[in-house]
Scaffold this active site. Structure first.
Site, mmCIF file in Angstrom:
data_model
loop_
_atom_site.group_PDB
_atom_site.id
_atom_site.type_symbol
_atom_site.label_atom_id
_atom_site.label_comp_id
_atom_site.label_asym_id
_atom_site.label_seq_id
_atom_site.Cartn_x
_atom_site.Cartn_y
_atom_site.Cartn_z
ATOM 1 N N LYS A 106 37.604 62.669 64.776
ATOM 2 C CA LYS A 106 37.730 61.217 65.005
ATOM 3 C C LYS A 106 38.905 60.872 65.895
ATOM 4 O O LYS A 106 38.867 59.891 66.639
ATOM 5 C CB LYS A 106 37.847 60.443 63.692
ATOM 6 C CG LYS A 106 38.854 60.988 62.707
ATOM 7 C CD LYS A 106 38.137 61.859 61.744
ATOM 8 C CE LYS A 106 39.000 62.641 60.837
ATOM 9 N NZ LYS A 106 38.300 63.140 59.678
ATOM 10 N N GLU A 130 28.620 62.243 64.757
ATOM 11 C CA GLU A 130 28.317 61.570 63.485
ATOM 12 C C GLU A 130 29.325 61.917 62.391
ATOM 13 O O GLU A 130 29.720 61.068 61.592
ATOM 14 C CB GLU A 130 26.896 61.948 63.040
ATOM 15 C CG GLU A 130 26.460 61.340 61.730
ATOM 16 C CD GLU A 130 26.447 59.824 61.747
ATOM 17 O OE1 GLU A 130 25.530 59.247 62.322
ATOM 18 O OE2 GLU A 130 27.366 59.202 61.169
ATOM 19 N N GLY A 135 32.029 61.310 56.882
ATOM 20 C CA GLY A 135 31.374 62.558 56.488
ATOM 21 C C GLY A 135 29.865 62.520 56.557
ATOM 22 O O GLY A 135 29.283 62.393 57.634
ATOM 23 N N ASP A 209 43.829 58.090 59.853
ATOM 24 C CA ASP A 209 42.460 58.599 59.846
ATOM 25 C C ASP A 209 41.461 57.433 59.776
ATOM 26 O O ASP A 209 40.491 57.384 60.533
ATOM 27 C CB ASP A 209 42.292 59.547 58.637
ATOM 28 C CG ASP A 209 40.880 60.074 58.503
ATOM 29 O OD1 ASP A 209 40.533 61.016 59.224
ATOM 30 O OD2 ASP A 209 40.121 59.534 57.680
ATOM 31 N N LYS A 213 38.665 56.057 62.616
ATOM 32 C CA LYS A 213 37.257 55.866 62.239
ATOM 33 C C LYS A 213 36.828 54.416 62.481
ATOM 34 O O LYS A 213 35.697 54.154 62.906
ATOM 35 C CB LYS A 213 37.056 56.234 60.770
ATOM 36 C CG LYS A 213 37.166 57.741 60.522
ATOM 37 C CD LYS A 213 37.253 58.042 59.042
ATOM 38 C CE LYS A 213 37.207 59.519 58.750
ATOM 39 N NZ LYS A 213 37.573 59.851 57.370
HETATM 40 P P1 NAP Z 1 40.625 73.021 58.868
HETATM 41 O O1 NAP Z 1 40.096 73.407 57.546
HETATM 42 O O2 NAP Z 1 42.098 72.940 59.072
HETATM 43 O O3 NAP Z 1 40.000 74.043 59.931
HETATM 44 C C1 NAP Z 1 40.366 74.052 61.272
HETATM 45 C C2 NAP Z 1 39.803 75.325 61.909
HETATM 46 O O4 NAP Z 1 40.066 75.283 63.306
HETATM 47 C C3 NAP Z 1 40.431 76.620 61.391
HETATM 48 O O5 NAP Z 1 39.455 77.612 61.289
HETATM 49 C C4 NAP Z 1 41.453 76.975 62.462
HETATM 50 O O6 NAP Z 1 41.667 78.365 62.604
HETATM 51 C C5 NAP Z 1 40.776 76.443 63.702
HETATM 52 N N1 NAP Z 1 41.736 76.015 64.716
HETATM 53 C C6 NAP Z 1 42.619 75.002 64.654
HETATM 54 N N2 NAP Z 1 43.323 74.926 65.787
HETATM 55 C C7 NAP Z 1 42.877 75.916 66.578
HETATM 56 C C8 NAP Z 1 43.226 76.367 67.881
HETATM 57 N N3 NAP Z 1 44.181 75.770 68.584
HETATM 58 N N4 NAP Z 1 42.555 77.416 68.386
HETATM 59 C C9 NAP Z 1 41.593 78.044 67.680
HETATM 60 N N5 NAP Z 1 41.211 77.669 66.440
HETATM 61 C C10 NAP Z 1 41.855 76.609 65.901
HETATM 62 O O7 NAP Z 1 40.061 71.605 59.324
HETATM 63 P P2 NAP Z 1 38.732 70.885 58.805
HETATM 64 O O8 NAP Z 1 39.027 70.162 57.543
HETATM 65 O O9 NAP Z 1 37.599 71.818 58.851
HETATM 66 O O10 NAP Z 1 38.575 69.739 59.911
HETATM 67 C C11 NAP Z 1 38.085 70.020 61.182
HETATM 68 C C12 NAP Z 1 37.768 68.700 61.908
HETATM 69 O O11 NAP Z 1 36.771 67.987 61.184
HETATM 70 C C13 NAP Z 1 38.941 67.735 62.035
HETATM 71 O O12 NAP Z 1 38.800 67.018 63.251
HETATM 72 C C14 NAP Z 1 38.748 66.790 60.860
HETATM 73 O O13 NAP Z 1 39.343 65.523 61.062
HETATM 74 C C15 NAP Z 1 37.243 66.680 60.856
HETATM 75 N N6 NAP Z 1 36.638 66.293 59.573
HETATM 76 C C16 NAP Z 1 37.016 66.937 58.442
HETATM 77 C C17 NAP Z 1 36.397 66.605 57.247
HETATM 78 C C18 NAP Z 1 36.766 67.290 55.965
HETATM 79 O O14 NAP Z 1 36.244 66.885 54.917
HETATM 80 N N7 NAP Z 1 37.630 68.301 55.978
HETATM 81 C C19 NAP Z 1 35.406 65.605 57.223
HETATM 82 C C20 NAP Z 1 35.046 64.969 58.415
HETATM 83 C C21 NAP Z 1 35.656 65.324 59.597
HETATM 84 P P3 NAP Z 1 42.343 79.229 61.432
HETATM 85 O O15 NAP Z 1 41.351 79.182 60.311
HETATM 86 O O16 NAP Z 1 42.472 80.609 62.002
HETATM 87 O O17 NAP Z 1 43.629 78.559 61.122
HETATM 88 N N1 HSE Z 2 40.482 63.393 55.603
HETATM 89 C C1 HSE Z 2 39.246 62.709 55.764
HETATM 90 C C2 HSE Z 2 38.981 61.874 54.529
HETATM 91 C C3 HSE Z 2 38.132 63.701 55.966
HETATM 92 O O1 HSE Z 2 39.648 62.090 53.504
HETATM 93 O O2 HSE Z 2 38.149 60.982 54.577
HETATM 94 C C4 HSE Z 2 36.810 63.054 56.326
HETATM 95 O O3 HSE Z 2 36.858 62.484 57.597
#
Ligand code: NAP
Ligand code: HSE
Length: 426
Positions: A106, A130, A135, A209, A213
């Site tokens: 986002k 999306e 989520g 955040d 959004k």
């Molecule tokens: P996360 O658990 O911190 O995972 C990030 C991943 O990206 C890790 O595998 C990390 O590698 C890799 N990474 C980060 N920086 C990198 C770089 N410079 N080069 C190569 N790999 C890199 O994050 P997440 O929660 O999955 O979130 C990912 C995205 O989805 C974010 O934009 C977040 O806002 C969005 N999002 C998250 C959720 C949620 O519920 N978590 C929901 C909606 C949207 P390593 O594993 O080796 O550290």
């Molecule tokens: N950190 C975000 C939340 C993840 O708590 O809603 C989903 O975008």
């Protein structure tokens, strides 16, 4: 036509891991709906030695993002790493290489969406996001499709699951007579463990955040480009257990809300702040790690989207939905995205609303001037209570203009030294 769709996944954390899981578990479903097999060519991470929640073949796992996004054997790049850079640059380069891009980011879409959407259009590829808002809730797809024939008048949402989860845990603690501050810290830790929180959870608890959004949601709902900085932002860190206790006493819920509305003068006003809402409101029931978006339109009247707004599988559900869309419709429409049109936004100060105030003072004398001012404004005052840290009194105001009222409160704080907690009422 090719029977495969070849993917490069940037990131194998919470969301990347969830996507890999769903791609495996539901491969037959995806094939049935698209006639294609989804083949993962690269999974890019920072640290190759990190333990992963899902198994990833060693020949696929890499730290070389450039190779992954430029590989001619890749059709779609899924950006699931988060943060502004290098994510923004990698998305731009992937588009320049002629790849479709799907992202859950986002921050990137809110601050650089206009440039990237135009670039995707120019490159004749799809850019879908999306999962970036709420989520699993298919709100962006609905706004651009099934609900597109409506003039949207208002959107109110709980778009950050982490803060909704924290507020619920604080509420439980207050009900049990336990310290809300401990509940806050424990709930934030739990939200991080469950993968709901951002890599830097300041983004969740300070409302950034939700601000990103809101900018995305408002743009697609009202077909007007909404700069992030035009969205008013306030987080939950200044709330206390006393506010949650008072919310219950007043038969209301306390939520971090995202609210966007078209004002009678045509300007758009978008904001994120803690809000008290009545129990009758559909969003009152949206609790814990859930998200909810309630909207009004001139055709469907009103609608509620309710479901998991964060977490591995829920977010992966939205990412995989975008993949299906790319597989079915790989070409963008031939006209400019209407949500990029320029339009005017209005600051929060132009609005009028009701306010909850919680006054805390060391003695009655200090409280008197504030009380008299509120009384003159027509506020309803609840009886004062003696607490360990002084006297507390709660008031509910009638509709007042934000700009004028906040200026008044600033002056009162300076004159009297009374602590004034202010929460807007829906
Ligand atoms: P996360 O658990 O911190 O995972 C990030 C991943 O990206 C890790 O595998 C990390 O590698 C890799 N990474 C980060 N920086 C990198 C770089 N410079 N080069 C190569 N790999 C890199 O994050 P997440 O929660 O999955 O979130 C990912 C995205 O989805 C974010 O934009 C977040 O806002 C969005 N999002 C998250 C959720 C949620 O519920 N978590 C929901 C909606 C949207 P390593 O594993 O080796 O550290
Ligand atoms: N950190 C975000 C939340 C993840 O708590 O809603 C989903 O975008």
């Amino acid at each position: 036509m090719s029977k495969t769709l070849r993917l490069a996944i940037l990131g194998a954390g919470t969301v990347g891991g969830g996507v890999l899981t769903l791609l495996r578990e539901n491969a037959d479903l995806l094939y049935a709906q698209t006639g294609k097999q989804f083949v993962v060519r690269h999974v890019v991470v920072r640290d190759l030695s990190k333990p992963r929640a899902v198994s990833i073949a060693p020949q696929v796992l890499t730290t070389d993002a450039q190779r992954a996004i430029s590989d001619p054997r890749v059709d779609v790049v899924l950006e699931l790493m988060g943060g502004l850079e290098p994510a923004r640059t990698l998305i731009r380069e992937a588009l320049l290489h002629g790849k479709h891009v799907i992202t859950a980011n986002k921050l990137v879409i809110a601050v650089a969406g206009d440039e990237l959407i135009r670039l995707a259009q120019k490159q004749r590829v799809r850019l879908l996001y999306e999962a970036s808002v709420a989520g699993s809730l298919p709100i962006l797809t609905a706004l651009q499709g099934a609900l597109g024939g409506n003039r949207i008048t208002r959107i109110v949402g709980i778009v950050n699951s982490t803060t909704n989860f924290i507020l619920r845990e604080m509420e439980h603690a207050v009900e049990a007579g336990e310290p809300a501050e401990d509940a806050y810290a424990n709930a934030l830790r739990k939200a991080q463990e469950l993968g709901y929180a951002e890599a830097d959870p300041t983004s969740d608890v300070e409302g950034y955040d939700a601000q990103y959004k809101t900018a995305i949601l408002a743009r697609l709902a009202f077909l007007q480009y909404v700069p992030v900085e035009s969205v008013y932002r306030e987080g939950i860190t200044h709330l206390s257990g006393r506010d949650l206790l008072w919310a219950t006493r007043l038969q209301m819920g306390l939520k971090l809300l995202s609210i966007t509305e078209r004002l009678p003068d045509g300007r758009l006003c978008a904001r994120v702040h803690p809000t008290l809402l009545p129990r009758e409101h559909p969003l009152y029931a949206v609790r814990g790690a859930f998200s909810g978006i309630w909207l009004q339109g001139n055709g469907f009247q009103e609608m509620l989207f309710h479901g998991f707004g964060a977490g591995a599988r829920a977010t992966a559900s939205a990412v995989v939905g975008d993949l299906i869309e790319v597989a079915r419709h790989p070409r963008p429409l031939r006209f400019e995205d209407p949500s990029l049109r320029a339009g005017e936004t209005a600051p929060l100060e132009t609005l009028s609303m009701r306010y909850y105030l919680r006054l805390t003072a060391s003695d009655e004398t200090a409280l008197r001037l504030v009380r008299e001012t509120l009384h003159a404004l027509g506020a309803e005052l609840h009886p004062a209570e003696s607490l360990a840290n002084g006297i507390e009194q709660v008031a509910l105001t009638p509709m007042l203009n934000e700009g004028e009222f906040q200026a008044r409160l600033t002056a009162l704080r300076q004159q009297t030294g009374v602590q004034i907690q202010v929460i807007r009422v829906l």
